[in-house]
Design a protein around this motif. Structure first.
Motif, PDB file in Angstrom:
ATOM      1  N   LEU A  92     -10.048   5.500 -29.619  1.00  0.00           N
ATOM      2  CA  LEU A  92      -8.821   5.083 -30.283  1.00  0.00           C
ATOM      3  C   LEU A  92      -8.664   3.564 -30.228  1.00  0.00           C
ATOM      4  O   LEU A  92      -8.289   2.926 -31.218  1.00  0.00           O
ATOM      5  N   ALA A 131      -8.791  11.578 -35.147  1.00  0.00           N
ATOM      6  CA  ALA A 131      -9.426  10.711 -34.159  1.00  0.00           C
ATOM      7  C   ALA A 131     -10.160  11.498 -33.085  1.00  0.00           C
ATOM      8  O   ALA A 131     -11.154  11.010 -32.531  1.00  0.00           O
ATOM      9  N   LEU A 166      -6.997   8.537 -38.351  1.00  0.00           N
ATOM     10  CA  LEU A 166      -7.457   7.252 -38.860  1.00  0.00           C
ATOM     11  C   LEU A 166      -7.478   7.294 -40.382  1.00  0.00           C
ATOM     12  O   LEU A 166      -8.095   8.188 -40.970  1.00  0.00           O
ATOM     13  N   TRP A 211      -3.811  12.059 -33.417  1.00  0.00           N
ATOM     14  CA  TRP A 211      -3.989  10.738 -34.012  1.00  0.00           C
ATOM     15  C   TRP A 211      -4.914  10.880 -35.218  1.00  0.00           C
ATOM     16  O   TRP A 211      -5.881  11.644 -35.186  1.00  0.00           O
ATOM     17  N   ILE A 259      -3.896   3.523 -38.080  1.00  0.00           N
ATOM     18  CA  ILE A 259      -3.936   4.720 -37.247  1.00  0.00           C
ATOM     19  C   ILE A 259      -2.537   5.319 -37.242  1.00  0.00           C
ATOM     20  O   ILE A 259      -1.549   4.612 -37.024  1.00  0.00           O
ATOM     21  N   LEU A 276     -11.111   1.879 -32.711  1.00  0.00           N
ATOM     22  CA  LEU A 276     -10.682   2.007 -34.099  1.00  0.00           C
ATOM     23  C   LEU A 276      -9.482   1.112 -34.392  1.00  0.00           C
ATOM     24  O   LEU A 276      -9.408   0.472 -35.450  1.00  0.00           O
TER      25      LEU A 276
END
Length: 344
Positions: free
Chosen positions: A143, A201, A186, A184, A177, A146
């Protein structure tokens, strides 16, 4: 303390403790004169740190909130505590912190000394969050990578596992995000497919920043949250419902967590709820948990589902204790199980 820079950092570290520091105590801690302390206080003010001074025998110096966030000095224990807190937030999304928590984690872990990184990693490895099978975990390191790429507008390659278990290698330009529920997501531009994509994610592994700059792009419509909502709704059948609740609008919105546009006040302490869900079961459960009377206008399938629930609840309430549904043979249990499966 000969080095002015080291002395200034030590002074700042002392002032960031929430208390008022007498000038004599600061001078004693730093091993300098009161005049030097006053001069260093002036230098901190020039750098943007709002230091207040109280005159008199009981007065002193204290750091107060200003208009901007100045650099923050943390000791070892504070650094570890913040890193662990950010990792926890990454594993359990919280509304309002979203991408910012992941970026903060990436920045902090980048500058942590190796001894502290080891402590944070050990705590993470030894800690097991209480989750259910329906709540897949996301690696905070993934995370953070990203989120950092999205903030730096850098292209990233990673492996993505689809819903069928198929792994594909993706070359993307991360954009935003999104924290939604317990997951989560993306939002990124997929360079190989020439289109925008949304990735869970927790299904992303081995993210590798390429060092190449991402092209300036905007998601369709220009709003990442709206784009995410539209694409997610388009992937699953959604049941839209219109229901009159015998509950004031403000209380209904507070219980539902609904947006103001979803709840419209009516006379007599009632309100009109417009909502949606991908299953009739979730819609019914949401209404029943409100603990108030309600009248369903649409859809008719929801009315049918509620009647079936009421029939099963009535049968369960009137059945003798311990008796299986439908009598000794248990045939009713099989029928009810089949009905439940059909409702799903």
């Amino acid at each position: 303390m000969a080095d002015p820079a080291i002395r200034l950092l030590n002074l700042l570290s002392l002032l960031q403790t929430p208390r008022e520091w007498p000038g004599t105590e600061l001078a004693g801690r730093l091993g300098v004169s009161g005049r030097t302390v006053r001069r260093d206080i002036d230098r901190l003010r020039e750098l943007g740190y709002p230091v207040e001074a109280a005159r008199g025998q009981g007065g002193g110096y204290r750091l107060v909130a200003g208009t901007a966030m100045p650099p923050l000095l943390l000791d070892d224990e504070e650094s570890v505590a913040i890193a662990v807190g950010l990792r926890t937030a990454a594993a359990h999304p919280v509304d309002g912190i979203g991408e910012a928590s992941a970026r903060a984690l990436a920045k902090l872990e980048h500058i942590l000394p190796s001894r502290l990184r080891h402590r944070v990693a050990s705590l993470g490895a030894a800690t097991e969050p209480l989750t259910t099978a329906a709540e897949p975990g996301v690696d905070p390191a993934v995370l953070a990578a990203l989120a950092t790429a999205a903030a730096a507008r850098e292209r990233v390659r990673f492996t993505h596992t689809g819903g069928t278990g198929t792994e594909t290698r993706r070359h993307t330009e991360p954009h935003r995000i999104i924290a939604a529920g317990r997951r989560w997501y993306l939002i990124a531009y997929d360079l190989d497919r020439g289109d925008w994509r949304t990735f869970r994610a927790d299904r992303v592994t081995a993210p590798h920043p390429t060092g190449q700059r991402a092209e300036p792009r905007d998601v369709p419509g220009g709003d990442a949250a709206a784009y995410f909502k539209d694409t997610m709704y388009s992937r699953a059948p959604t049941h839209r419902a219109e229901v009159t609740l015998h509950l004031p609008a403000d209380r209904a919105a507070a219980r539902l967590g609904a947006a103001p546009a979803d709840v419209r006040p009516l006379d007599g302490g009632r309100c009109l709820l417009t909502t949606g869900a991908d299953t009739l079961g979730w819609l019914a459960a949401r209404l029943l948990m409100l603990g108030c009377d309600f009248h369903v206008h649409t859809p008719p399938e929801l009315i049918t589902h509620l009647r079936a629930l009421a029939a099963r609840a009535t049968a369960a309430a009137t059945r003798p204790g311990g008796a299986p549904p439908g009598g000794p043979g248990g045939d009713g249990a099989a029928r009810e199980d089949a009905e439940c499966r059909n409702q799903r």
